[in-house]
Design a protein around this motif. Structure first.
Motif, mmCIF file in Angstrom:
data_model
loop_
_atom_site.group_PDB
_atom_site.id
_atom_site.type_symbol
_atom_site.label_atom_id
_atom_site.label_comp_id
_atom_site.label_asym_id
_atom_site.label_seq_id
_atom_site.Cartn_x
_atom_site.Cartn_y
_atom_site.Cartn_z
ATOM 1 N N VAL A 149 27.971 134.870 0.674
ATOM 2 C CA VAL A 149 27.599 135.025 -0.735
ATOM 3 C C VAL A 149 28.309 133.982 -1.592
ATOM 4 C CG1 VAL A 149 27.722 136.534 -2.745
ATOM 5 C CG2 VAL A 149 27.057 137.465 -0.531
ATOM 6 N N MET A 150 29.614 133.777 -1.386
ATOM 7 C CA MET A 150 30.356 132.824 -2.199
ATOM 8 C C MET A 150 29.878 131.400 -1.967
ATOM 9 S SD MET A 150 32.249 134.236 -4.342
ATOM 10 C CE MET A 150 32.859 132.641 -4.884
ATOM 11 N N ASP A 151 29.630 131.041 -0.714
ATOM 12 C CA ASP A 151 29.111 129.698 -0.428
ATOM 13 C C ASP A 151 27.762 129.488 -1.105
ATOM 14 O OD1 ASP A 151 29.117 127.136 1.190
ATOM 15 O OD2 ASP A 151 27.305 128.075 2.001
ATOM 16 N N SER A 152 26.947 130.515 -1.096
ATOM 17 C CA SER A 152 25.622 130.422 -1.715
ATOM 18 C C SER A 152 25.713 130.333 -3.228
ATOM 19 C CB SER A 152 24.774 131.633 -1.319
ATOM 20 O OG SER A 152 24.628 131.691 0.083
ATOM 21 N N THR A 171 33.691 122.805 -15.407
ATOM 22 C CA THR A 171 32.434 123.463 -15.762
ATOM 23 C C THR A 171 31.836 124.163 -14.552
ATOM 24 O OG1 THR A 171 31.955 121.894 -17.538
ATOM 25 C CG2 THR A 171 30.082 123.114 -16.617
ATOM 26 N N VAL A 172 31.773 123.457 -13.429
ATOM 27 C CA VAL A 172 31.221 124.052 -12.211
ATOM 28 C C VAL A 172 32.066 125.245 -11.781
ATOM 29 C CG1 VAL A 172 30.665 123.672 -9.780
ATOM 30 C CG2 VAL A 172 30.189 121.885 -11.459
ATOM 31 N N ALA A 173 33.390 125.090 -11.825
ATOM 32 C CA ALA A 173 34.290 126.170 -11.407
ATOM 33 C C ALA A 173 34.126 127.396 -12.300
ATOM 34 C CB ALA A 173 35.741 125.685 -11.435
ATOM 35 N N ALA A 174 33.932 127.179 -13.604
ATOM 36 C CA ALA A 174 33.745 128.304 -14.531
ATOM 37 C C ALA A 174 32.464 129.053 -14.222
ATOM 38 C CB ALA A 174 33.739 127.798 -15.971
ATOM 39 N N TRP A 175 31.390 128.318 -13.933
ATOM 40 C CA TRP A 175 30.109 128.957 -13.620
ATOM 41 C C TRP A 175 30.197 129.734 -12.312
ATOM 42 C CZ3 TRP A 175 24.884 126.538 -15.224
ATOM 43 C CH2 TRP A 175 24.932 126.149 -16.559
ATOM 44 N N VAL A 176 30.817 129.121 -11.304
ATOM 45 C CA VAL A 176 30.963 129.815 -10.011
ATOM 46 C C VAL A 176 31.856 131.039 -10.187
ATOM 47 C CG1 VAL A 176 31.852 129.639 -7.661
ATOM 48 C CG2 VAL A 176 30.575 127.731 -8.652
ATOM 49 N N GLY A 177 32.925 130.877 -10.947
ATOM 50 C CA GLY A 177 33.847 131.987 -11.167
ATOM 51 C C GLY A 177 33.181 133.164 -11.843
ATOM 52 N N ALA A 178 32.321 132.880 -12.823
ATOM 53 C CA ALA A 178 31.608 133.968 -13.496
ATOM 54 C C ALA A 178 30.731 134.739 -12.522
ATOM 55 C CB ALA A 178 30.764 133.407 -14.639
ATOM 56 N N GLY A 179 30.233 134.041 -11.507
ATOM 57 C CA GLY A 179 29.360 134.680 -10.520
ATOM 58 C C GLY A 179 30.082 135.598 -9.563
ATOM 59 N N THR A 180 31.413 135.542 -9.541
ATOM 60 C CA THR A 180 32.149 136.413 -8.624
ATOM 61 C C THR A 180 32.147 137.867 -9.088
ATOM 62 O OG1 THR A 180 34.275 136.010 -9.741
ATOM 63 C CG2 THR A 180 33.661 134.505 -7.956
ATOM 64 N N TYR A 181 31.700 138.120 -10.317
ATOM 65 C CA TYR A 181 31.699 139.476 -10.857
ATOM 66 C C TYR A 181 30.476 140.275 -10.436
ATOM 67 C CZ TYR A 181 35.820 138.997 -13.825
ATOM 68 O OH TYR A 181 37.107 138.858 -14.276
ATOM 69 N N ILE A 182 29.663 139.725 -9.549
ATOM 70 C CA ILE A 182 28.523 140.480 -9.026
ATOM 71 C C ILE A 182 28.465 140.281 -7.519
ATOM 72 C CG2 ILE A 182 26.955 138.558 -9.550
ATOM 73 C CD1 ILE A 182 24.734 140.668 -9.942
#
Length: 235
Positions: A149-152, A171-182
């Motif tokens: 899931v994280m790689d995807s 910017t990329v890290a912030a977007w990926v980080g926000a996605g960890t909440y689901i």
């Protein structure tokens, strides 16, 4: 970072699910459920985390992901911030909320809809949207193991940029980080939940204003933007 003037609330939707919401700006101005501080001189901005996302509750059962629940969440936020027929700004998956509202509340409690690179509603037609490389990533986002899931999620975030290699790392890290909440199961529930777009189409025919914002590179979505003479399309 504390934003001056930011008001936050943790609300309870009709089924008891907690919804996190924020507001910024002058409440006497027209309200938009979105957040972009460049608009503060023109609008009162309210944003909230959809159920399953961010700091909101994350029900994983069928009942907690019914379309009506998403409509009730919107109405709970509107009531908490005293919003009278706000404009709904929906980006990507967030655009689906307009369908929930139009499906369950007639007339729709909106002054208008603003779509930004939207997913108008959930259905089989989603397979024909997006870049070709999105299909395998979409399936992997719903995998049971965290590593896949994280790689995807990283691949998905990069796919949203026209040229991801020129986007700065924060910017990329912030977007990926926000996605960890689901979680993967949360993603599966979100993008497979049942929706009926009939109410959305009916609202458009009845005159609900619509503004669609898409880049030229995504011009293939134009045939999905069904509205009426009052609808606006911007590229």
């Amino acid at each position: 970072m504390l934003i001056p003037g930011l008001i936050t609330q943790r609300l309870r939707s009709d089924d008891g699910t907690e919804i996190y919401a924020e507001a910024l700006g002058n409440p006497s101005l027209p309200s938009i459920l979105f957040q972009d501080r460049t608009l503060l001189s023109h609008a009162y901005l309210v944003r909230y985390d959809l159920r399953g996302h961010g700091w909101s509750g994350k029900p994983l059962d069928d009942e907690g992901n019914e379309s009506i629940r998403y409509a009730q969440d919107f109405m709970a936020v509107a009531a908490a911030f005293n919003l009278n027929k706000p404009y709904l700004f929906g980006w990507s998956f967030g655009a689906t909320i307009a369908t929930d509202l139009c499906q369950h509340i007639n007339p729709a409690p909106l002054s208008g809809i603003i779509y930004a690179a939207p997913l108008p509603y959930i259905g089989l037609f989603m397979k024909n949207l997006g870049k070709p490389e999105i299909a395998p990533v979409r399936e992997a986002l719903m995998a049971p193991d965290v590593a896949t899931v994280m790689d995807s999620k990283i691949k998905f975030v990069r796919s949203t940029f026209l040229d991801p290699d020129v986007v700065d790392y924060p910017t990329v890290a912030a977007w990926v980080g926000a996605g960890t909440y689901i979680s993967g199961e949360g993603i599966r529930r979100a993008i497979t939940r049942p929706q009926d777009p009939a109410g959305l189409f009916a609202a458009g025919k009845a005159g609900l204003p619509l503004l669609v914002l898409v880049p030229e590179e995504e011009g293939r979505i134009r045939h999905l933007c069904v509205g009426n003479g009052r609808s606006l399309y911007a590229w």
